[in-house]
Design an enzyme around this catalytic site. Structure first.
Site, short mmCIF file in Angstrom:
data_model
loop_
_atom_site.label_atom_id
_atom_site.label_comp_id
_atom_site.label_asym_id
_atom_site.label_seq_id
_atom_site.Cartn_x
_atom_site.Cartn_y
_atom_site.Cartn_z
N SER A 1 1.25 -1.24 0.12
CA SER A 1 0.11 0.20 0.52
C SER A 1 1.20 1.09 -0.13
O SER A 1 1.60 1.29 -1.20
CB SER A 1 -0.67 -0.23 1.12
OG SER A 1 -1.87 0.92 1.65
N HIS B 1 -7.70 -5.44 -0.56
CA HIS B 1 -6.83 -4.62 -0.58
C HIS B 1 -6.15 -5.29 1.00
O HIS B 1 -5.19 -5.14 1.04
CB HIS B 1 -7.01 -2.83 0.25
CG HIS B 1 -5.62 -2.41 -0.07
ND1 HIS B 1 -4.69 -1.96 -0.90
CD2 HIS B 1 -5.23 -1.61 1.57
CE1 HIS B 1 -3.84 -1.08 -0.60
NE2 HIS B 1 -4.08 -1.18 0.85
#
Length: 695
Positions: free
Chosen positions: A548, A666
């Protein structure tokens, strides 16, 4: 690895604020195009050809599964004599939500695998009502993190209502009686401009059993910024409503309070506590009727104040726990089931957790809560109706998640629940070292190695350096199957507490955001140089890893210092910082990074954007990108574009690979998928850095 799958280089050059910006792989932004699908299929074939037969994968997979078999357990949430908690046993793919009734019977409330045997459904969050009779919970399917909201009757396990869609990132604040709650919800896509479906939240009052589209009462958010996130809370007695608002992930918020005894719940008269101030503040009305104000206003490391909820304006705040010059205040709990009520304060001191005990009236420090070691403490939980006990989660490098119980009457801490699985953990040594970054700033780093891998031991070892450095997120010690498996095999694992995180408070965060983002990358390079200078590794045996915002970190690291690193794992990354706001949740992050719409801020972004700093003829490190098809936060297009750019440009024989996984997002994932991902990434790093894995 060559030739790599062909990737057309388009002649796209834009003039942005006087800069000519090339974007040869823009076509890879379209995941549904035939060209992109063909390219992804070829990359997938290449990835499996390069990784599937690497030595030691079977043994690594078994060991990761064993280490994850420890399972997990969460701290209890109490409602009267009924408690709620999560637990994952060795044979479970996801944590399961349980309740224990007053009579001691344990029951499953939400098991993600029962909802979806394929393992792609996750439990995002849950909140029992104030009486413990109803439970609001949110689930997502296929990794999309969209958070469908349901309400359950706790006694029967039957669904009372749901799903209510568009409840992503919503808190649920119950009114007494369990018949209504406040929550936040995005507007329907038909009611917002095209491309803004992930934004435009509002706060509503919802009555259980009614149609949320037709009957919800709009409470707050109309006319405010489209990227705003809202928090909502209702005091235990139901009298006080608080609403907070922050623009995206900005480190500041506005805060309002309403007295629901003086106005109807569907028409609360909100009064500003803080508005237009560059600080983060929250307010909780305790059982004693006082407002407890948790803030970094005029205190970057945090302080706790008290005030009258009828007038909690900043001029009335009285410090109860003042700012500490070294530790960051992270949590608090009130124990009032005794003659002299206590206040527990949770801290992180240079990324290590501790809890102190204070007098509730004066704030005087009375002592500390004993903890097992140098680790991380989860949220401190008390009983809503009061008492002398508190519960908190604990973990460290070799301790799976456990729950400890503190008794304020005796001052003792005992183990209340351990991780349910039995696992043999290797002996490791964790050291915290201090090193100097490029501008002279001292930065800390945790270095984990086998007990024989000391700085004075002969010979450098394969090493992994991990970092994040953003969004005020702190990297603290925790149990990690991948770290333990790597160290047990003879490697060294280091975690750098870079600027941009919260390890040293809000000033530390701001020293690594916006125009100061390069500080984060400099801190990371300096961490690598420290590991090398201490003889723990060499550039040819050093890998870096991040996901990320940490994927942006390692993307910048490999393009800025390709000579310093042998291998890179770049997971769910941001990499095209010129166009990042156009995709996923990008617009909510422009306070952290800056916006390309502003000429000055565009200069910050283009100055380090990894995609725009790939130079043909450079010998780049071995790089593995990992992307997740249902990622609605960071679009996988970033990794696709940089992968193509590196494959075109690199002058080295080191592979540049892309691992693309569908039906996962995610964040949360099943244990089996976690094992697969860790096996692929660690075996890739081992092959590049020379770590021999046992078969």
């Amino acid at each position: 690895m060559t030739p790599y799958p062909p990737a057309q280089r388009q002649d796209i050059v834009e003039e942005i604020h006087g800069h000519r910006v090339a974007d040869p792989y823009r076509w890879l932004e379209d995941a549904d195009s035939a060209d992109t699908r063909e390219w992804l299929a070829a990359q997938d074939e290449l990835f499996h050809k390069a990784v599937d037969d690497l030595p030691g994968r079977d043994g690594l997979r078994r060991r990761l599964r064993e280490l994850l078999g420890a399972g997990s357990v969460g701290a209890p949430i109490w409602r009267g004599d009924r408690r709620f908690f999560t637990r994952r046993t060795a044979d479970q793919e996801h944590p399961v939500l349980y309740t224990v009734d007053a009579g001691g019977a344990e029951r499953v409330l939400v098991d993600p695998m029962e909802l979806d045997p394929e393992g792609t459904t996750t439990l995002d969050g849950w909140q029992p009502d104030k009486e413990g009779r109803r439970l609001a919970y949110k689930i997502s399917q296929g990794g999309d993190e969209e958070s469908l909201l349901y309400v359950m009757d706790v006694a029967t396990g039957e669904t009372v209502e749901g799903p209510i869609d568009r409840a992503r990132y919503s808190a649920v604040a119950w009114l007494p009686g369990g018949e209504a709650y406040y929550y936040s919800r995005r507007l329907h896509a038909r009611d917002v401009p095209e491309g803004e479906e992930q934004y435009h939240r509002r706060v509503y009052l919802h009555r259980v059993g009614t149609d949320p589209d037709a009957d919800d009462v709009l409470i707050f958010g109309e006319g405010r910024d489209k990227t705003n996130y809202y928090g909502v809370g209702v005091s235990r007695d139901g009298r006080w409503l608080t609403i907070s608002s922050s623009q995206g992930t900005a480190p500041r918020n506005d805060l309002w309070i309403a007295d629901l005894s003086a106005s109807a719940p569907d028409r609360p008269e909100l009064r500003a506590v803080q508005e237009g101030v560059d600080a983060e503040t929250s307010l909780h009305v305790g059982r004693d009727g006082r407002a407890y104000v948790f803030t970094d206003r005029d205190a970057p490391r945090g302080r706790l104040c008290v005030a009258d909820p009828a007038d909690p304006s900043p001029g009335t705040w009285r410090d109860l726990i003042p700012e500490d010059p070294e530790a960051v205040l992270s949590d608090f709990a009130i124990l009032d089931g005794m003659d002299r009520p206590r206040l527990l304060a949770g801290w992180t001191r240079h990324a290590i957790s501790e809890i102190t005990v204070h007098d509730l009236e004066t704030g005087e420090r009375l002592g500390e809560v004993p903890t097992p070691g140098l680790g991380s403490i989860g949220g401190i939980v008390e009983r809503p109706e009061g008492g002398h006990e508190a519960w908190f989660g604990y973990t460290d490098s070799v301790t799976p998640s456990s729950v400890l119980r503190y008794d304020a009457r005796t001052g003792e801490t005992t183990t209340w629940a351990t991780a349910p699985g039995s696992v043999e953990v290797p002996e490791v040594e964790t050291r915290q070292v201090v090193y100097t970054s490029r501008d002279g700033t001292d930065v800390r780093m945790l270095v984990i190695s086998g007990t024989g891998s000391r700085p004075d031991a002969p010979g450098p070892r394969p090493a992994i350096l991990y970092g994040y450095g953003g969004f005020n997120i702190s990297l603290t010690p925790s149990y990690s199957a991948s770290i333990l498996a790597w160290v047990e095999a003879g490697g060294v694992y280091a975690i750098a507490n870079l600027r941009g995180g919260s390890e040293e408070g809000e000033e530390w965060h701001r020293a690594g955001m916006r125009e100061r983002k390069q500080n984060v990358f400099d801190d990371f390079h300096a961490a690598a140089e420290k590991l090398i200078a201490d003889g723990l590794t060499t550039p040819s045996r050093l890998a870096i890893s991040g996901g990320s915002n940490g994927g942006l970190l390692v993307g910048a690291a490999l393009t800025q210092r390709p000579d310093l690193y042998r291998a890179v794992v770049c997971s769910a990354p941001l990499l095209d910082m010129v166009r990042y706001e156009r995709f996923g949740l990008g617009q909510t992050w422009n306070d952290e990074y800056g916006t390309a719409d502003d000429p000055e801020e565009f200069g910050w972004l283009i100055g380090y954007s990894p995609y725009h700093h790939v130079h043909p003829g450079t010998a780049y490190p071995a790089t593995l990108f990992t992307t997740f098809g249902s990622d609605t936060r960071v679009d996988p297009l970033h990794a696709r574009k940089l992968c193509a750019a590196l494959q075109h440009a690199t002058a080295s024989d080191a592979p540049v690979l892309l691992r693309n996984e569908s039906e996962v997002g995610h964040s949360a994932r099943s244990v089996s998928r976690s094992v697969d991902l860790m096996t692929d990434t660690l075996s890739f790093i081992a092959a590049q850095t020379g770590l021999e894995l046992d078969e």
